[in-house]
Design an enzyme around this catalytic site. Structure first.
Site, PDB file in Angstrom:
ATOM      1  N   HIS A 140       0.879  -1.190   0.000  1.00  0.00           N
ATOM      2  CA  HIS A 140       0.000   0.000   0.000  1.00  0.00           C
ATOM      3  C   HIS A 140       0.913   1.237   0.000  1.00  0.00           C
ATOM      4  O   HIS A 140       1.611   1.503  -0.977  1.00  0.00           O
ATOM      5  CB  HIS A 140      -0.931  -0.099   1.217  1.00  0.00           C
ATOM      6  CG  HIS A 140      -2.084   0.848   1.246  1.00  0.00           C
ATOM      7  ND1 HIS A 140      -2.405   1.695   0.228  1.00  0.00           N
ATOM      8  CD2 HIS A 140      -3.008   1.091   2.221  1.00  0.00           C
ATOM      9  CE1 HIS A 140      -3.478   2.405   0.558  1.00  0.00           C
ATOM     10  NE2 HIS A 140      -3.853   2.062   1.773  1.00  0.00           N
ATOM     11  N   HIS A 154      -2.208  -2.145  -9.953  1.00  0.00           N
ATOM     12  CA  HIS A 154      -3.224  -1.575  -9.066  1.00  0.00           C
ATOM     13  C   HIS A 154      -4.410  -2.507  -9.016  1.00  0.00           C
ATOM     14  O   HIS A 154      -4.744  -3.149 -10.009  1.00  0.00           O
ATOM     15  CB  HIS A 154      -3.667  -0.190  -9.565  1.00  0.00           C
ATOM     16  CG  HIS A 154      -4.292   0.625  -8.488  1.00  0.00           C
ATOM     17  ND1 HIS A 154      -5.606   0.479  -8.123  1.00  0.00           N
ATOM     18  CD2 HIS A 154      -3.763   1.573  -7.680  1.00  0.00           C
ATOM     19  CE1 HIS A 154      -5.862   1.320  -7.126  1.00  0.00           C
ATOM     20  NE2 HIS A 154      -4.769   1.995  -6.835  1.00  0.00           N
ATOM     21  N   ASP A 182       2.252   5.815  -6.637  1.00  0.00           N
ATOM     22  CA  ASP A 182       3.504   5.788  -5.879  1.00  0.00           C
ATOM     23  C   ASP A 182       4.739   5.928  -6.758  1.00  0.00           C
ATOM     24  O   ASP A 182       5.798   6.308  -6.275  1.00  0.00           O
ATOM     25  CB  ASP A 182       3.615   4.467  -5.097  1.00  0.00           C
ATOM     26  CG  ASP A 182       2.741   4.486  -3.863  1.00  0.00           C
ATOM     27  OD1 ASP A 182       2.599   5.562  -3.272  1.00  0.00           O
ATOM     28  OD2 ASP A 182       2.202   3.427  -3.499  1.00  0.00           O
TER      29      ASP A 182
END
Ligand code: CMC
Length: 403
Positions: free
Chosen positions: A249, A288, A340
């Protein structure tokens, strides 16, 4: 791993991995009716955020993320998440003033930070301090107005805690918040003691805005599970921080940047990625759960900002490197970069230390978490799923001296 005999026969208490469970179910095969990882399972209605994984679109309270990225700020977007509407100029001014007024942290938090062992990571320190904030916040009231006030306090104080702990670990004195600076600029200032340039402050603001909310992601879901027991908002945010910390995460931004540093040059991208994929490793910052057929829309805005930042610095090394990695991973594995990936080099070029990357995600996500917690309170039902028990049944209890 423990398996309780008896009890609820539809429920497993096996705390094992997918492989362990697969081994236990071998023979019968996995149950196709179980959606592992809750993938594709809709568990609630929400008015906060729309994530369309197929089209690769994202909106907060009906406003497309692209509009917000181009025209809004972290403060304004936080207001939108809390109240459901964009603020007027006067409302935004008052809201920003409230945030500035709440930035300072209590002596108790300073004392906690100063006694934490040096081995404690910033996310662990943050988790501890947010938990402690609950006992310091003297407002017992749990009306939606009181919870909005608590949310504002959390948004305001969390950056101060993160910056103070980072500096404490470096043996440096903490830097008081500067009331003249916006939320993002003030955080950069409290980290380094230097006033950020307009480009630096704007880049940090954009990164925070893009990370502010993202539907029922793992940390938000965990916050809602805690809130659904009617526990307090600080406990819910503490839960979320613990969940965000994991490498699948929030932990991916730091690892993605570390990978970029390890790769070092564009020439090394192809052999590095090929070797990692051959070893069946996950490439951090890619893939994802929701954006499977289209890219994560946030990554395009972060990539664009990374380009602008590199242009201002007159050095495109990290832009070129990140682009080469993204192209290679997409070609080899069909995976797109997620939020990210480009956040990594952006934060790095803003001077954010690697150990503060995940806390930056937490700082940014407080408005999303708390908006969801308040929505959960407003239409609450205890969240309590079931599991199929796959452990042994009807085992005779053996006396301890006979085992
Ligand atoms: N690198 C290599 N292979 C991958 C990756 C990756 N980053 N992501 C998925 N895969 C492969 C995976 O090995 C699997 O292949 P196979 O079917 O051959 O076994 C397939 O893609 C499906 O993977 P999955 O784990 O079932 O997919 P998921 O939806 O459960 O996982 C994910 C989503 C984000 C956990 C995963 O893509 C991942 O581990 N990515 C790396 C960590 C990361 O960047 N996390 C940040 C997510 S975005 C920010 C946030 O919301 O936190």
């Amino acid at each position: 791993m423990s398996a309780k005999a008896g009890g609820d026969s539809t429920e497993t208490t096996v705390a094992g991995t997918k492989d362990t469970l697969a081994a236990r179910t071998s023979g019968n095969g996995p149950d196709p009716s179980i959606r592992e990882g809750l993938a594709g399972v809709v568990i609630a209605q929400s008015e906060i955020c729309k994530v369309d994984g197929e089209r690769g679109t994202l909106s907060f309270r009906g406003y497309d993320i692209g509009e917000l990225a181009c025209h809004s700020t972290f403060e304004e977007t936080s207001y939108l998440l809390f109240y459901g509407e964009l603020p007027t100029a006067a409302e935004l001014k008052a809201f920003s003033a409230r945030l500035i007024g709440e930035r300072a942290i209590d002596d108790t938090i300073w004392r906690i930070l100063s006694v934490l062992p040096e081995t404690v990571e910033p996310m662990e320190a943050l988790r501890t301090c947010v938990s402690a904030l609950c006992s310091i916040d003297c407002e017992d009231d749990d009306t939606s107005e009181a919870n909005t006030e608590k949310s504002i306090r959390l948004v305001a104080k969390v950056p101060t805690i993160v910056a103070a702990y980072y500096r404490h670990k470096q043996g440096l004195s903490p830097i008081d918040p500067d009331p003249e600076l916006g939320h993002a600029a003030n955080f950069l200032y409290m980290l380094s003691g230097e006033q950020p340039t307009e480009m630096q402050a704007g880049s940090m603001d954009l990164a925070m805005l893009l990370m502010a909310e993202h539907g029922f992601n793992a940390s938000t879901f965990s916050a809602r599970v805690t809130a659904a027991t009617l526990s307090d908002i600080y406990s819910a945010v503490t839960t979320a921080i613990g969940t965000l910390k994991g490498p699948l995460h929030g932990g991916a931004n730091r690892r993605a940047m570390q990978m970029m540093l390890d790769i070092g040059s564009v020439d090394n991208v192809e052999p590095y990625i090929t070797a990692a994929l051959d070893r069946k490793e996950r490439i951090m910052g890619f893939g994802h759960r929701v954006y499977k057929t289209a890219p994560d829309p946030r990554s395009a805005y972060l990539r664009g900002r990374l380009y602008e930042l590199c242009a201002e610095l007159g050095d495109f090394h990290y832009y070129d490197l990140a682009t080469a990695i993204a192209e290679t991973v997409e070609a080899r594995k069909g995976l797109y970069p997620n939020v990210d990936f480009y956040a990594g080099p952006l934060l790095y070029l803003l001077g954010v230390p690697l150990e503060v990357f995940i806390p930056v995600f937490a700082i940014s996500r407080i408005p999303g978490w708390t908006a969801h917690v308040m929505e959960q309170y407003a239409r609450n039902r205890l969240i309590r799923p079931l599991a199929t028990y796959v452990g042994p049944d009807n085992r005779p209890y053996q006396a301890i001296d006979q085992r």
